[in-house]
Design an enzyme around this catalytic site. Sequence first.
Site, short mmCIF file in Angstrom:
data_model
loop_
_atom_site.label_atom_id
_atom_site.label_comp_id
_atom_site.label_asym_id
_atom_site.label_seq_id
_atom_site.Cartn_x
_atom_site.Cartn_y
_atom_site.Cartn_z
N THR A 1 -46.09 -23.31 4.61
CA THR A 1 -47.28 -22.46 4.72
C THR A 1 -48.49 -23.15 4.09
O THR A 1 -49.58 -23.14 4.68
CB THR A 1 -47.02 -21.11 4.02
OG1 THR A 1 -46.01 -20.41 4.76
CG2 THR A 1 -48.28 -20.27 3.97
N CYS B 1 -37.55 -3.34 13.08
CA CYS B 1 -36.97 -2.74 11.89
C CYS B 1 -36.62 -3.76 10.81
O CYS B 1 -36.67 -3.46 9.64
CB CYS B 1 -35.72 -1.98 12.26
SG CYS B 1 -36.09 -0.47 13.10
#
Lengths: 224, 402
Positions: free
Chosen positions: B73, B325
């Site tokens: 990242t 979910c």
Amino acid sequence: MWDYSEKVKEHFFNPRNVGVVRDANATGEVGSISCGDALRLTLKVDPESGVIQEAGFQTFGCGSAVASSSVLTEMIIGLTLDEAERINNDDIANALGGLPPEKMHCSVMGHEALQAAIANYRGEVWKDDHEEGALICKCFAIDAVKIEQTIRDHGLRTVQDVTGYTKAGGGCSTCHEGIEELLTRVLSEKGEAFDPENHATEASASAKSAGLPPMNIRAMAMGE
Amino acid sequence: MKPIYMDNNATTCVDPRVVETMLPFLTEQFGNPSSMHRFGDQVGRALKRAREQVQSLLGAEHASEVIFTSCGTESDSTAILSAVRAQPQRREIITTEVEHPAVLNVCEQLEKEGYTIHRLGVDGQGRLDLAHYREVLSDQVAVASIMWANNETGTLFPVESMAEMARAKGVMFHTDAVQAVGKLPIDLKYTCIDMLSLSGHKLHAPKGVGVLYVRRGLRFRPLLRGGHQERGRRAGTENVPGIIALGRAAELALTHMDDERRRVRVLRDRLETGLLEQIPHAFVTGDVDNRLPNTLNIAFEYIEGESILLMLNQQGIAASSGSACTSGSLEPSHVMRAMGIPYTAAHGSVRFSLSRFNTQEEVDRVIQVMPDIVARLRKLSPYWGEDGPVEDPEQAFAPAYA
């Protein structure tokens, strides 16, 4: 990995009352396939006594959606419709030993399926008054739709206002950037800019100085 | 029963040989490489070696083109923000709809700050719209950031030719190669790729270390300023044990490259065939003929992914899913949506990602337990009848939107 209670896991791995009830006389179908949960609840209600004799569910969804559906059927069998109608989503979550904030909507879905089934039995059409948005505040499980609506309804201008009216942002405070973005978006609808230097609106400030907890502030502001 | 780990695109186990190599740098070799004494000197030499090991894995021309960072990242953020800051007059960025959030969210933030973001779409097999790419390449573009391999489906993008197209238009080209490095041969010196991100923990090094490759001569602006570490391009005392570990892991990745491309691929294909043969209404997502050798993404229709993962977990099997979910969001994976996979399948997508540590016995065990899991969940599903999907499922069950 979600922090599911033992009760949630137990209901997920051994769901009760699966399937469609034979000779059902009430059906509730709710959910949203885009957010991955959908539930069909079928009931067999005794027309004489109004008692729910049988309940069955079919669920497309995650562990907590299956568990919420399963525990709901257990909770309502043997109740009259009037009694069952009083069950809300917190009751369902509590029966499961609690749900993670991101998963509270599973208990909401269970509650709505029950409402829809009861309405169906009475020949009414159930209307959903609740639209779900992205989860903003994880401490109090408050979503974007709820926050935006409250900002609009009460002309809120600051993060403090939002916390006062909805509790969102009142815990760990890490969602304040998200709340500022919602304020920016809603205020721009009225051609106004969000000003982080702004002070809280009067209603929330005066309630705060009176030492009322957030929920009371909300009640006060709504004139309740 | 021994747990079976098939979630290697999420993270990998640290190779025991990597642990062995890094351990002394947590104990007696604790020096700061910048120091003038012998404690520092030895560490400095070890860092140099690690840099060369990464250089070899990437086929970089110079070791100094390797900048150690804290993670993939950070590398992605550094690359995009550097390109933007070095060329303030260029106000556009090209990326894809299926990038990792490490790229997508940086672009989204820049969009709020006034940048124009061109997000290339994909077709049903996850293949990029190259005509759109050609159209938007211009001297207004600060950087094109295109992933080498997609983390969810393993689909490969033609980054080498896309980098050439960018070069021809004078546009910087960055690739997030976090999933590709170590699984595919890479030889950067023969490409036009200007910047490349990789992450240690995806190739059997520990978490907390990554690399940004920056071609020599490319205009660069650091994200972190401070000390002279990494030649001033990434200030902050080096994560020495992590860097040493990544160097060793890079060396091992080169050694195992053939194994990854042959044996691991055979295992993956065996898993795919085994599952598809036994489970109806399931299909592979992504570009089946052009994907990472270790990745299998299968959509099991009419059931939901988190439920599948919970049941797999009960059997000691680790995989992941693109369902909403599992992440707590309201929408299924942006990659599945970009490919136009229907919701009833996207929510049931499961990714099995293998590594050189997986065995045929493990694959066979997954093939053995999966049909029963799918059958159990379909029994709960309102879209499923006695022995197959109900007729016209989306019509037969159309719940009120909540």
